[in-house]
Write a protein that holds these residues in place. Structure first.
Motif, mmCIF file in Angstrom:
data_model
loop_
_atom_site.group_PDB
_atom_site.id
_atom_site.type_symbol
_atom_site.label_atom_id
_atom_site.label_comp_id
_atom_site.label_asym_id
_atom_site.label_seq_id
_atom_site.Cartn_x
_atom_site.Cartn_y
_atom_site.Cartn_z
ATOM 1 N N TYR A 157 0.822 -1.224 0.000
ATOM 2 C CA TYR A 157 0.000 0.000 0.000
ATOM 3 C C TYR A 157 0.855 1.273 0.000
ATOM 4 O O TYR A 157 0.348 2.375 0.175
ATOM 5 C CB TYR A 157 -0.921 0.028 1.213
ATOM 6 C CG TYR A 157 -1.895 -1.125 1.268
ATOM 7 C CD1 TYR A 157 -2.825 -1.331 0.251
ATOM 8 C CD2 TYR A 157 -1.880 -2.010 2.341
ATOM 9 C CE1 TYR A 157 -3.722 -2.386 0.299
ATOM 10 C CE2 TYR A 157 -2.784 -3.074 2.390
ATOM 11 C CZ TYR A 157 -3.687 -3.260 1.372
ATOM 12 O OH TYR A 157 -4.576 -4.310 1.419
ATOM 13 N N PRO A 220 -3.196 2.604 -12.532
ATOM 14 C CA PRO A 220 -3.978 2.995 -11.360
ATOM 15 C C PRO A 220 -3.209 3.797 -10.320
ATOM 16 O O PRO A 220 -3.820 4.498 -9.513
ATOM 17 C CB PRO A 220 -4.427 1.653 -10.783
ATOM 18 C CG PRO A 220 -3.361 0.688 -11.214
ATOM 19 C CD PRO A 220 -2.886 1.172 -12.553
ATOM 20 N N ASP A 222 -1.938 5.081 -7.170
ATOM 21 C CA ASP A 222 -2.279 4.875 -5.765
ATOM 22 C C ASP A 222 -3.636 4.211 -5.548
ATOM 23 O O ASP A 222 -3.982 3.865 -4.420
ATOM 24 C CB ASP A 222 -2.268 6.224 -5.023
ATOM 25 C CG ASP A 222 -0.860 6.777 -4.856
ATOM 26 O OD1 ASP A 222 0.059 5.979 -4.589
ATOM 27 O OD2 ASP A 222 -0.679 8.000 -4.991
ATOM 28 N N LYS A 223 -4.420 4.053 -6.601
ATOM 29 C CA LYS A 223 -5.713 3.379 -6.460
ATOM 30 C C LYS A 223 -5.472 1.876 -6.402
ATOM 31 O O LYS A 223 -5.056 1.258 -7.377
ATOM 32 C CB LYS A 223 -6.621 3.730 -7.631
ATOM 33 C CG LYS A 223 -7.004 5.207 -7.668
ATOM 34 C CD LYS A 223 -7.908 5.515 -8.850
ATOM 35 C CE LYS A 223 -8.277 6.991 -8.875
ATOM 36 N NZ LYS A 223 -9.143 7.332 -10.061
ATOM 37 N N THR A 224 -5.736 1.290 -5.266
ATOM 38 C CA THR A 224 -5.332 -0.099 -5.043
ATOM 39 C C THR A 224 -6.349 -1.127 -5.520
ATOM 40 O O THR A 224 -6.018 -2.310 -5.647
ATOM 41 C CB THR A 224 -5.072 -0.342 -3.549
ATOM 42 O OG1 THR A 224 -6.288 -0.116 -2.811
ATOM 43 C CG2 THR A 224 -3.990 0.592 -3.022
ATOM 44 N N LYS A 225 -7.574 -0.721 -5.800
ATOM 45 C CA LYS A 225 -8.598 -1.671 -6.211
ATOM 46 C C LYS A 225 -8.587 -1.876 -7.723
ATOM 47 O O LYS A 225 -8.332 -0.934 -8.480
ATOM 48 C CB LYS A 225 -9.985 -1.187 -5.787
ATOM 49 C CG LYS A 225 -10.225 -1.185 -4.282
ATOM 50 C CD LYS A 225 -11.662 -0.754 -3.990
ATOM 51 C CE LYS A 225 -11.946 -0.763 -2.498
ATOM 52 N NZ LYS A 225 -13.348 -0.357 -2.210
ATOM 53 N N ARG A 246 -5.516 -6.157 -3.994
ATOM 54 C CA ARG A 246 -5.362 -4.722 -3.771
ATOM 55 C C ARG A 246 -3.879 -4.404 -3.652
ATOM 56 O O ARG A 246 -3.152 -5.000 -2.846
ATOM 57 C CB ARG A 246 -6.114 -4.277 -2.521
ATOM 58 C CG ARG A 246 -7.620 -4.428 -2.640
ATOM 59 C CD ARG A 246 -8.355 -3.800 -1.484
ATOM 60 N NE ARG A 246 -8.119 -2.357 -1.434
ATOM 61 C CZ ARG A 246 -8.713 -1.539 -0.536
ATOM 62 N NH1 ARG A 246 -9.540 -2.027 0.369
ATOM 63 N NH2 ARG A 246 -8.453 -0.254 -0.564
ATOM 64 N N ASN A 248 -0.793 -1.086 -4.491
ATOM 65 C CA ASN A 248 -0.369 0.220 -4.988
ATOM 66 C C ASN A 248 0.766 -0.012 -5.979
ATOM 67 O O ASN A 248 1.840 -0.482 -5.608
ATOM 68 C CB ASN A 248 0.111 1.098 -3.830
ATOM 69 C CG ASN A 248 0.437 2.516 -4.259
ATOM 70 O OD1 ASN A 248 1.112 2.730 -5.252
ATOM 71 N ND2 ASN A 248 -0.033 3.491 -3.503
#
Length: 368
Positions: A157, A220, A222-225, A246, A248
């Motif tokens: 993350y 993506p 920093d969007k982890t999904k 999920r 980063n």
């Protein structure tokens, strides 16, 4: 991203077994699908992973899937699912750099110092062409170990600035003097992402996908999904699977951080090789492959951001493999685009580390 599964997948993509070479024959698309399905089923039974392929052969498109999208459940892997493509990102990034070269915004023989003065201690000796072909001598083991292999779970993350990834490489000893050898390194593509951004005035991923007609390919950050639908990816930790869907991907940046689908990657490789993306001079540069160093099969013969390999049945294909925590990808096409294949695997059991079954799957995408 060349460690663990990705290296195995790359080796599987280029292994030519004598028995297979003697017996493999081109088969009809319908026959091929049955063989691919059987090999996929054997692979997922062994690895407890999920798999999906998309194949285009002589104008006919078909898909196959096997295993599960969710560990411990009977959930089909979505045919239109999103997945992390790892180092296949490099092929898209290389295309962007070459397109900018065709537009006069990047010089392939221009140095890193030309675009990013002072970023490397020897930036005046390393050219854009060297970055594209992995002949710069830059070593990315330090950043790989910290963020992508040993430290992948700790930093799943974590936001990482690309300058830190480059510095970890710059502070490491060079593998060889610039331009004298070939050695795959993520650091080359961290720098290419920065150069693309500097030359275009746009975020590197926005420029990389410009004009490609891709509907589901993006970075993506920093969007982890992952967008739905998607199969979940796993790492094998302490004897059991850990869901690592999920993530980063600033830790991979332009070397391996993008997300896509089988349909988008097929569209990309078809458009690229058909000359719809690059000008003829730049496409020739990209496809100008060289022999890999002795004993280093890797993905095959390296071009600029693309590799050529020869299948057991004699077909020459161009493409790239990729891997990042939880996912592995393989994309390849014959030069005329008449036979293309995209494979996505979700990783789970360490049994997937046996390249033999992967070799069977990859070879069956192009050979009987």
């Amino acid at each position: 991203m060349k460690k663990t599964l990705t290296a195995i997948l790359a080796a599987a993509a280029t292994v030519t077994l004598a028995a297979q070479a003697a017996s493999a024959q081109a088969s009809a698309p319908g026959d091929r699908k049955a063989v691919v399905q059987r090999n996929l089923d054997e692979l997922t039974a062994l690895s407890q992973a999920g798999a999906v392929v998309r194949v285009v052969q002589d104008g006919r498109t078909w898909s196959a899937r096997s295993g599960t999208a969710v560990w411990g459940r009977k959930t089909p892997v979505p045919l239109n699912g999103h997945f992390r493509i790892g180092s296949v990102t490099k092929m898209i990034v290389a295309t962007a750099a070459l397109r900018l070269a065709g537009e006069g915004k990047v010089q392939l023989d221009g140095t890193v110092d030309t675009y990013l003065p002072g970023v490397l201690k020897d930036g005046g000796k390393i050219t854009v062409r060297m970055l594209l072909r992995h002949t710069s001598g830059l070593n990315s083991d330090a950043s790989n170990t910290k963020y992508l292999t040993d430290g992948a779970l700790k930093h799943r993350y974590t936001h990482v600035e690309v300058e830190e990834l480059v510095k970890l490489s710059d502070d490491s000893p060079r593998d060889f003097p610039p331009g004298t050898r070939h050695s795959y390194s993520n650091a080359n593509y961290y720098l290419l992402g920065m150069i693309i951004q500097k030359a275009s005035g746009k975020p590197w991923a926005e420029e990389a996908t410009r004009g490609l007609g891709l509907r589901a390919t993006f970075y993506p950050g920093d969007k982890t999904k992952l967008p739905r639908p998607h199969a979940r990816g796993y790492e094998w930790v302490d004897g059991k699977p850990l869901d690592i869907t999920r993530l980063n991907t600033t830790t991979a940046h332009a070397a391996g951080g993008m997300v896509s689908t089988t349909a988008d990657l097929d569209r990309f490789i078809e458009r690229l090789l058909s000359g719809k993306v690059l000008k003829p001079a730049q496409l020739r540069e990209m496809l100008d492959v060289t022999a890999p160093p002795p004993g280093d099969q890797g993905d095959g013969e390296p071009g600029l951001g693309i590799f050529r390999s020869t299948t057991p049945c004699g077909k020459r294909v161009y493409g790239h493999s990729g891997g990042i925590s939880g996912y592995a990808t393989y994309v390849a096409s014959t030069l005329d685009g008449r036979h293309r294949a995209v494979l996505s695997l979700t990783t789970a059991s360490p049994k997937l580390a046996d390249p033999a079954q992967l070799t069977k799957v990859i070879n069956s995408l192009f050979c009987g």
